[in-house]
Design an enzyme around this catalytic site. Structure first.
Site, PDB file in Angstrom:
ATOM      1  N   ALA A  32     -20.679  23.430  13.309  1.00 33.36           N
ATOM      2  CA  ALA A  32     -20.789  24.819  12.974  1.00 33.36           C
ATOM      3  C   ALA A  32     -21.937  25.516  13.780  1.00 33.36           C
ATOM      4  O   ALA A  32     -22.875  26.088  13.269  1.00 33.36           O
ATOM      5  CB  ALA A  32     -21.492  25.014  11.413  1.00 33.36           C
ATOM      6  N   GLY A  36     -28.844  29.409  16.681  1.00 36.12           N
ATOM      7  CA  GLY A  36     -30.198  28.506  16.623  1.00 36.12           C
ATOM      8  C   GLY A  36     -29.795  27.341  17.255  1.00 36.12           C
ATOM      9  O   GLY A  36     -30.651  26.807  17.904  1.00 36.12           O
ATOM     10  N   HIS A  37     -28.565  26.912  17.336  1.00 32.43           N
ATOM     11  CA  HIS A  37     -28.157  25.477  17.924  1.00 32.43           C
ATOM     12  C   HIS A  37     -28.365  25.837  19.826  1.00 32.43           C
ATOM     13  O   HIS A  37     -28.647  25.044  20.424  1.00 32.43           O
ATOM     14  CB  HIS A  37     -26.771  24.823  17.623  1.00 32.43           C
ATOM     15  CG  HIS A  37     -26.519  24.525  16.389  1.00 32.43           C
ATOM     16  ND1 HIS A  37     -26.042  24.910  15.434  1.00 32.43           N
ATOM     17  CD2 HIS A  37     -27.186  23.404  15.806  1.00 32.43           C
ATOM     18  CE1 HIS A  37     -25.909  24.465  14.286  1.00 32.43           C
ATOM     19  NE2 HIS A  37     -26.712  23.435  14.557  1.00 32.43           N
ATOM     20  N   GLN A  61     -26.225  11.318   4.806  1.00 29.06           N
ATOM     21  CA  GLN A  61     -27.277  12.419   4.375  1.00 29.06           C
ATOM     22  C   GLN A  61     -26.942  13.241   2.999  1.00 29.06           C
ATOM     23  O   GLN A  61     -27.784  14.180   2.952  1.00 29.06           O
ATOM     24  CB  GLN A  61     -28.011  12.671   5.596  1.00 29.06           C
ATOM     25  CG  GLN A  61     -27.122  13.801   6.259  1.00 29.06           C
ATOM     26  CD  GLN A  61     -27.916  14.043   7.651  1.00 29.06           C
ATOM     27  OE1 GLN A  61     -27.716  13.424   8.373  1.00 29.06           O
ATOM     28  NE2 GLN A  61     -28.261  15.405   7.627  1.00 29.06           N
ATOM     29  N   GLY A 148     -34.872  21.513  15.483  1.00 27.89           N
ATOM     30  CA  GLY A 148     -35.233  22.955  15.029  1.00 27.89           C
ATOM     31  C   GLY A 148     -36.468  22.821  13.836  1.00 27.89           C
ATOM     32  O   GLY A 148     -36.483  22.083  13.143  1.00 27.89           O
ATOM     33  N   GLN A 154     -37.542  17.428   7.912  1.00 27.00           N
ATOM     34  CA  GLN A 154     -36.913  16.641   8.973  1.00 27.00           C
ATOM     35  C   GLN A 154     -37.755  16.056  10.250  1.00 27.00           C
ATOM     36  O   GLN A 154     -37.639  15.174  10.925  1.00 27.00           O
ATOM     37  CB  GLN A 154     -35.334  17.204   9.266  1.00 27.00           C
ATOM     38  CG  GLN A 154     -34.606  16.701  10.345  1.00 27.00           C
ATOM     39  CD  GLN A 154     -33.037  17.042  10.518  1.00 27.00           C
ATOM     40  OE1 GLN A 154     -32.536  16.853   9.687  1.00 27.00           O
ATOM     41  NE2 GLN A 154     -33.013  18.008  11.334  1.00 27.00           N
ATOM     42  N   SER A 191     -28.540  29.060   9.804  1.00 23.48           N
ATOM     43  CA  SER A 191     -28.284  27.883   9.288  1.00 23.48           C
ATOM     44  C   SER A 191     -26.808  27.994   9.290  1.00 23.48           C
ATOM     45  O   SER A 191     -25.952  28.923   8.983  1.00 23.48           O
ATOM     46  CB  SER A 191     -28.948  27.889   7.794  1.00 23.48           C
ATOM     47  OG  SER A 191     -28.305  26.923   7.072  1.00 23.48           O
ATOM     48  N   ARG A 193     -25.077  26.702   6.932  1.00 23.24           N
ATOM     49  CA  ARG A 193     -24.894  27.031   5.351  1.00 23.24           C
ATOM     50  C   ARG A 193     -24.734  28.506   5.186  1.00 23.24           C
ATOM     51  O   ARG A 193     -23.937  28.910   4.327  1.00 23.24           O
ATOM     52  CB  ARG A 193     -25.899  26.470   4.495  1.00 23.24           C
ATOM     53  CG  ARG A 193     -25.740  24.922   4.553  1.00 23.24           C
ATOM     54  CD  ARG A 193     -26.961  24.470   3.671  1.00 23.24           C
ATOM     55  NE  ARG A 193     -27.026  22.988   3.818  1.00 23.24           N
ATOM     56  CZ  ARG A 193     -26.393  22.230   3.005  1.00 23.24           C
ATOM     57  NH1 ARG A 193     -25.802  22.415   2.177  1.00 23.24           N
ATOM     58  NH2 ARG A 193     -26.701  20.849   3.416  1.00 23.24           N
TER      59      ARG A 193
END
Ligand code: PAF
Length: 287
Positions: A32, A36-37, A61, A148, A154, A191, A193
């Site tokens: 997705a 950001g990626h 996860q 990120g 994380q 994100s 999401r």
């Protein structure tokens, strides 16, 4: 961009790059792909000569089957986005390639910090995340890996795991580079999401970045944790659609909550649910 789906093909591409003396960077993702990626890939490119990205939605996860099933999947669009941002190799494995012989078991422990905040609300999440990151690092053996800053806990735990693995001779050094959070013009942290939020929910989701902004621009050195907490909480009281899970100030070096009397730089971390979508954000503030 070369797309590989098996460990054997990945290792072949990596060994070609390594034998031609290229520094290898790695960007693990769950797909997705958003801007950001893309910023992670750009950072990878500026820190190496060969960029490997992966897309793998890691079942270990997720503590909820629904969350795993609802995780967005857009392979064709992801391939396009990664290719045009300059990825050299994209690893797109099946679960069997990552966890052979049905062996999808946790091998890493996120320890105390892994049980706080996100780890408290999503049981086992960080053990599962570290397990896949460690497995991917074993396969790619990158010189550099990019994560990120939005996923601050994380990032902290990956750095801690890599430090321990290097220290005990289990791994060659990997430089973990932190990529700044990319935000929508209104402040919402990008994100995967977010695509599950309707337009009105996206507006409510601004509560997270607004709370951080309110603290960082109104709390001065010495004002203290309690005031910062009150200010940030007021944003959530005014936005009941953003259901606050936690709001805390942690020491960025240890990820443990700062004491009530603390003054200085702290990382404000926040998680809330909007329209059934879990969102997190963070920012450095001075208390
Ligand atoms: O941040 C993510 O997308 C995932 O947690 C990661 C690092 C790719 C591991 O599955």
């Amino acid at each position: 961009m070369k797309i590989v789906r098996t460990v054997a093909d990945l290792e072949h591409e990596i060994s070609k790059a390594r034998s031609s003396g290229k520094k290898i960077s790695f960007v693990p993702t769950m797909g997705a792909i958003h801007l950001g990626h893309v910023s992670l890939i750009e950072l990878a490119k500026s820190n190496s000569e060969f960029v490997v990205a992966s897309i793998f939605v890691n079942p270990l996860q997720f503590d909820s089957v629904t969350d795993l099933e609802q995780y967005p999947k857009h392979e064709a669009a992801d391939i396009k986005a990664l290719e045009s941002s300059g990825t050299d190799v994209l690893f797109l494995p099946t679960v069997e390639q990552i966890y052979p012989n049905g062996n999808a078991v946790v091998t890493q422990s996120a320890g105390l910090v892994g049980s706080l905040f996100e780890g408290k609300s999503r049981k086992g999440h960080f053990d599962g995340m570290l397990t896949v990151v460690s497995r991917l690092f074993d396969l790619v053996q990158p010189n550099v890996a990019i994560f990120g800053a939005k996923d601050a806990q994380q990032l902290f735990l990956v750095k801690q795991m890599v430090r321990e693995q290097i220290g005990s001779g289990l791994r060659e050094p990997i430089e973990i580079i932190e990529a700044p959070t990319v935000r929508e013009p209104g402040g919402l942290a990008l994100s995967s999401r977010n695509e599950r939020l309707s337009a009105p929910e996206q507006t409510k989701a601004l509560a997270l970045s607004k709370a951080i902004e309110l603290v960082s621009s109104n709390v001065e050195l010495g004002a203290g944790v309690a005031l910062a907490h009150r200010l940030a909480s007021s944003v959530f009281s005014a936005t009941p659609e953003a259901k606050l899970d936690y709001l805390a100030f942690v020491n960025p070096e240890t990820f443990e909550p700062v004491s009530d009397g603390f003054t200085g730089r702290a990382l404000m971390i926040v998680a809330a649910e909007v329209g059934g979508v879990r969102l997190i954000d963070n920012g450095l503030v001075t208390l």
